[in-house]
Design an enzyme around this catalytic site. Structure first.
Site, mmCIF file in Angstrom:
data_model
loop_
_atom_site.group_PDB
_atom_site.id
_atom_site.type_symbol
_atom_site.label_atom_id
_atom_site.label_comp_id
_atom_site.label_asym_id
_atom_site.label_seq_id
_atom_site.Cartn_x
_atom_site.Cartn_y
_atom_site.Cartn_z
ATOM 1 C CE LYS A 22 -3.630 -0.134 2.597
ATOM 2 N NZ LYS A 22 -4.704 -0.252 1.591
ATOM 3 N NE ARG A 91 -7.261 3.629 4.211
ATOM 4 C CZ ARG A 91 -8.507 3.235 3.955
ATOM 5 N NH1 ARG A 91 -8.778 1.948 3.859
ATOM 6 N NH2 ARG A 91 -9.465 4.119 3.784
ATOM 7 C CG MET A 102 -2.979 -7.870 8.846
ATOM 8 S SD MET A 102 -1.263 -7.466 8.524
ATOM 9 C CE MET A 102 -1.323 -6.991 6.803
ATOM 10 C CG HIS A 451 -13.958 -10.034 2.837
ATOM 11 N ND1 HIS A 451 -14.306 -11.339 3.092
ATOM 12 C CD2 HIS A 451 -12.741 -9.850 3.381
ATOM 13 C CE1 HIS A 451 -13.347 -11.913 3.781
ATOM 14 N NE2 HIS A 451 -12.383 -11.039 3.975
ATOM 15 N NE ARG A 571 3.855 -45.615 -9.804
ATOM 16 C CZ ARG A 571 3.302 -44.420 -9.624
ATOM 17 N NH1 ARG A 571 3.587 -43.740 -8.531
ATOM 18 N NH2 ARG A 571 2.488 -43.903 -10.507
ATOM 19 N NE ARG A 626 9.365 -48.332 -7.990
ATOM 20 C CZ ARG A 626 8.573 -47.629 -7.182
ATOM 21 N NH1 ARG A 626 9.021 -46.532 -6.609
ATOM 22 N NH2 ARG A 626 7.324 -48.017 -6.978
ATOM 23 C CD GLU A 759 13.404 -45.453 -3.150
ATOM 24 O OE1 GLU A 759 12.212 -45.161 -2.951
ATOM 25 O OE2 GLU A 759 13.759 -46.360 -3.921
ATOM 26 C CB THR A 781 10.975 -36.337 -3.569
ATOM 27 O OG1 THR A 781 9.858 -36.384 -4.471
ATOM 28 C CG2 THR A 781 12.196 -35.828 -4.312
ATOM 29 C CG ASN A 782 6.337 -39.530 -3.078
ATOM 30 O OD1 ASN A 782 6.340 -38.312 -3.139
ATOM 31 N ND2 ASN A 782 5.659 -40.280 -3.925
ATOM 32 C CG ASP A 783 9.851 -44.389 -0.029
ATOM 33 O OD1 ASP A 783 8.808 -44.167 0.593
ATOM 34 O OD2 ASP A 783 10.097 -45.491 -0.570
ATOM 35 C CB CYS A 846 10.226 -40.544 -10.397
ATOM 36 S SG CYS A 846 11.051 -41.598 -9.187
ATOM 37 C CE1 TYR A 866 13.234 -38.287 -14.783
ATOM 38 C CE2 TYR A 866 15.449 -38.291 -15.690
ATOM 39 C CZ TYR A 866 14.452 -38.912 -14.965
ATOM 40 O OH TYR A 866 14.666 -40.154 -14.403
#
Length: 895
Positions: A22, A91, A102, A451, A571, A626, A759, A781-783, A846, A866
């Site tokens: 603002k 304000r 706020m 709003h 998988r 895999r 992993e 990245t999950n495990d 993956c 990738y």
């Protein structure tokens, strides 16, 4: 010495970190010569210092006093003086827009004496007392903590007593009495009187705005919008101008383009004889901005000219607040406006065509989250039937849920897994938890700048506002339509935010235009054409390839249509389900090598067919397969259910089925307390004879079949859950032995790169060693998140993640967006050490993080080649990979 206060004339729009959005934009409008009421800004530095210590930072009060004196001198009036008093607004203004989250206090400086002077100067007793009652109400709730509902109740009782349909029908005497009622209410609730000292009003209001940064609704909004908690808010103090001086005055909110569709033109709402808070609060229904042209042609023309100036200057959709004070136009705020996903793509494309921005800038202004919303289904317009009501299409989309009439009920039902539609006369900032929880918001009052509309658009939430045909009775928990139909709480509604309509029951859904384009290439409208151009631009810029997680030929074909450049994760365990489960059981139960070989031999042609079909669907593109990963018990019946069936048979005096007893023995033999950290992944290949050989042979023979059919198969073999290079070395030797066998038998050379999933933390920390045997890494990245945090995803998300988010342990679930400090650091270590050991190492991801917009930016800057994600997230990943490439020139991986 730290400066805590800056005059509007000293700032610029690029100072938003210090002055808040603002304050920075008010300074920019002042520099442009637009009619901005003068004022100054207390910086975010002051707020952070106050929040850290609980006390005003040293020197801030003196700076505020000096700037206030300068403001008084320029106005020729003093704050709160008896005759012709100077009044100011206070304000909030954070770095990122947080509409209504706020606090604001208007008319600071009024008291029992100065209200009389304001009445004399303005020539309107009613105006003066209306302004005073607004101050007492705002100050009482914002600064002194009185529930705003108490003030609303007092106003309602007064209107009922006077037979007044709205506040405009109350006269000066009524409002003066209301001020006294409000003051008594404050004293009774707090034990403190409303302060008569203007200086005390100003000081307390500034501190209240600072405190509101950590208010419940502000924290919730920041979590929802991923705004950091440590930014703090600035505070703008500005000379008051008045839209409530009579019919030749008013306030409004305007957009230089339609924030819902992106169409060019002047859009917005105007409310005569009102202050700005009345417009967004929806207490009276506004009129479209176009009606201002008839009410006040000169102000309309000036506003149109100023809006054109601002859009050309900001080169974007501008959201503008203005007030007309007895025919004089004042500009109170501007910012780059929040918009729907449709509008974002449309506006970006149009600005490129107009030559205002470059294609690269256009790409930076859209997002993967927005594209995902455009891919959501829409209502089948042929099946909608007669609408219960129509309103303004404030935020597009299609949502179905049970009607609820307060925020708490929306939150309660959502926690129980029920979809809801929050129905209100109008929303207030206190409704934010319910708006977050609900699928859609429906209000009977308010316009496109109310709003409900502004917040819903910012969150991508479906919203229909101003459905005047509905009479909403929140106390009775129902609404009534114009024809007398009563809709009770719990009734299922369908809300069409695109058409601005609401229907009873669940309306069927159909594919969106964006989804049809991705499936068929059909560009049915301008928004879809804009999406197509954005994706083309992203594809031309991105360095990251985008692959798909696909376990079936159908998934692979869809992913390819969506632009996938291969399969990053196939998988194989999904191929062992259904009727094939019996063959897996036979392999597990095999008592001899020959029994096991028979089971594996029966599985071989089935797996070969699966791989052949997927390689055909992705012909010419890489397909990373895999090897079997989950523990074998997942292919067997549930241990408890099996034991119960056997016990029940014995209790009846029946002999249990021999096969079931054999199965139970196997299940008991394989039982693990924590199977996800037990016999799975590469460990299976090392201890179950023939399993790896069967799968690799199926892959190799599929490659041979596709090659002989004239195809160009590019299969890759990925070994899961490796923690030590020795595991991979042993398994790779077996893989290469089978590949050599099939090559010799078929006469077709079969070359499949062999890599591994990273992993486990140990794999990441020993990536240099593992890279000696791996031709590629794919980060699971999950495990990796589970093993790094020590979380079992299936258990912890429901158990305590909401508490962790509330307490700020993490800003978002680490399973949704990559944890950069922990998991991300492991990835960076693995990238650096893996490439040092093998410079040509291919690196991908993956896990489902591969389709998360924020995570894609991290993977780009971490140096991966990738990302791979579910087919439906491929377009999102393509777009974000292009946007990530843009940030290379900015030296940042922020979104």
């Amino acid at each position: 010495m730290v400066r805590y206060v800056h005059d509007f004339r000293e700032g610029r729009r690029d100072m938003a970190d210090l002055l808040g959005g603002k304050g920075a934009n008010l300074a920019e409008m002042t520099r442009l010569g637009l009619p901005v009421p003068p004022g100054f800004t207390v910086t975010t530095d002051a707020c952070r210092a106050f929040l850290a210590t609980g006390a005003e930072p040293e020197g801030m009060s003196a700076e505020v006093s000096r700037h206030l004196s300068a403001l008084e001198a320029s106005a020729g009036r003093r704050l709160g003086q008896r005759d012709d008093p100077l009044l100011v607004s206070v304000r909030s203004g954070a770095r990122f827009s947080m509409p209504g989250m706020m606090e604001t206090v208007l008319d600071i400086g009024l008291n029992d004496d100065s209200v009389l002077g304001l009445a004399k100067t303005s020539g309107s007793d009613r105006f003066a007392w209306d302004s005073y009652r607004r101050l007492v109400q705002m100050f009482g709730s914002t600064v002194m903590g009185v529930d705003t509902a108490r003030f609303d109740e007092a106003m309602t009782l007064l209107k009922e007593a006077r037979g007044a349909p709205d506040d405009l029908c109350l006269d000066a005497s009524d409002l003066a009495g209301l001020v006294e009622t409000y003051k008594r209410l404050i004293l009774g609730e707090t034990g403190r009187a409303f302060p008569q000292s203007p200086a005390e009003q100003l000081r307390l209001a500034i501190l209240a705005v600072f405190r509101s940064w950590n208010g419940e609704r502000a924290r919730l909004y920041r979590r929802r919008e991923h705004i950091p908690d440590d930014l703090g808010t600035a505070v703008t103090l500005q000379r008051m101008v008045y839209g409530n001086l009579g019919p030749d005055s008013g306030s409004g909110v305007a957009f230089t383009r339609d924030p819902a569709t992106g169409r060019p033109g002047l859009y917005g709402d105007y409310l005569a004889n009102a202050q700005g808070e009345d417009v967004v609060a929806g207490i009276r229904n506004t009129v479209p901005l176009t009606e201002l042209k008839q009410l006040d042609p000169d102000s309309y023309r000036r506003l149109r000219d100023h809006m054109g100036t601002l859009e050309r200057h900001y080169r974007d959709l501008c959201d503008i607040e203005f007030t007309i004070e007895r025919g004089t136009l004042w500009m109170l705020q501007t910012r780059v406006g929040k918009r729907t996903a449709e509008a974002a793509f449309a506006i970006a494309a149009e600005l490129v065509e107009e030559g205002q921005i470059t294609p690269e800038e256009a790409l930076a202004r859209v997002s993967g989250d927005g594209l995902a919303r455009l891919m959501f289904p829409r209502f089948d317009t042929d099946a909608t039937g007669t609408a219960l009501a129509h309103g303004l299409p404030a935020s597009p989309g299609a949502a179905v849920g049970a009607a609820v009439f307060d925020s708490a009920e929306a939150v309660r039902r959502a926690a129980a897994g029920e979809r809801t539609v929050l129905v209100r006369q109008e929303t207030t900032p206190d409704d934010l938890p319910g708006m977050v929880a609900a699928e859609a918001v429906l209000t009977s009052r308010g316009g496109k700048t109310s709003h409900a509309a502004v917040v819903a658009r910012g969150m991508g939430k479906v919203c229909v506002c101003g459905a005047e045909e509905l009479t909403v009775d929140t106390a009775a928990r129902h609404f009534t339509t114009r024809d007398g139909t009563v809709v009770e709480e719990g009734t299922v509604l369908s809300v069409d935010g695109t058409a601005g309509a609401v229907y009873a029951g669940a309306v069927p859904l159909v594919a969106s235009a964006a989804m049809r384009y991705l499936e068929t290439g059909e560009q049915s409208d301008g928004v879809v054409a804009a999406v197509a151009r954005s994706l083309e631009q992203a594809d031309s810029l991105r360095r990251l390839e985008v692959r798909a997680n696909a376990d079936t030929p159908e998934d692979a074909r869809r992913a390819r249509r969506f632009g996938a450049q291969g399969v990053g994760l196939c998988r194989t365990e999904h191929m062992f389900l259904g009727e094939r489960r019996k063959l897996v059981e036979a392999m597990i139960l095999a008592g001899t090598d020959s029994d096991r070989d028979r089971a594996l031999t029966a599985l071989l042609p089935l797996q070969r067919k699966d791989f052949t079909d997927i390689l055909e669907a992705m012909d010419g593109l890489p397909v990373t397969i895999r090897l079997l990963d989950p523990p074998l018990h997942e292919f067997l019946p549930d241990r408890t259910e099996l034991a119960v069936r056997i016990a029940a048979a014995e209790a009846r005096g029946d002999r249990p089925e021999p096969h079931e007893a054999e199965l139970l023995a196997a299940v008991n033999r394989m039982h693990e307390e924590n199977p996800m950290l037990g016999l799975r992944g590469v460990r299976l290949g090392l201890v179950v004879p023939g399993l790896v050989a069967m799968q690799v042979r199926a892959v190799a023979e599929a490659v041979v079949a596709r090659t002989k059919a004239g195809g160009s198969p590019r299969a890759e073999i990925m070994v899961p859950l490796v923690g030590a290079v020795e595991e991979l070395r042993i398994e790779r030797a077996e893989v290469e032995r089978v590949l050599d066998e099939v090559s010799y038998e078929s006469g077709v050379p079969v070359r499949c790169p062999v890599g591994t999933m990273i992993e486990l933390p140990r794999a990441a920390l020993t990536a240099g060693r593992i890279a000696e045997e791996a031709e590629f890494f794919s980060f699971g990245t999950n495990d990796l998140t589970q093993t790094t945090w020590g979380f079992s995803r299936d258990d912890v998300e429901a158990a305590f993640f909401s508490a962790y988010l509330d307490k700020g342990v993490f800003p978002t679930s680490p399973f949704e967006t990559i944890d950069r400090e922990g998991v991300g650091r492991l990835i960076r270590i693995a990238v650096e050490e893996g490439r040092a050991a093998r410079p040509g190492l291919t690196l991908g991801v993956c896990g489902e993080h591969g389709g998360d917009p924020a995570s894609v930016h991290f993977f780009h800057h971490a140096g991966l080649d990738y990302v791979s994600c579910s087919p439906f997230r491929v377009p999102v990943a393509r777009l974000e990979a292009g946007r990530a490439a843009l940030s290379d020139t900015e030296g940042s991986d922020s979104r």
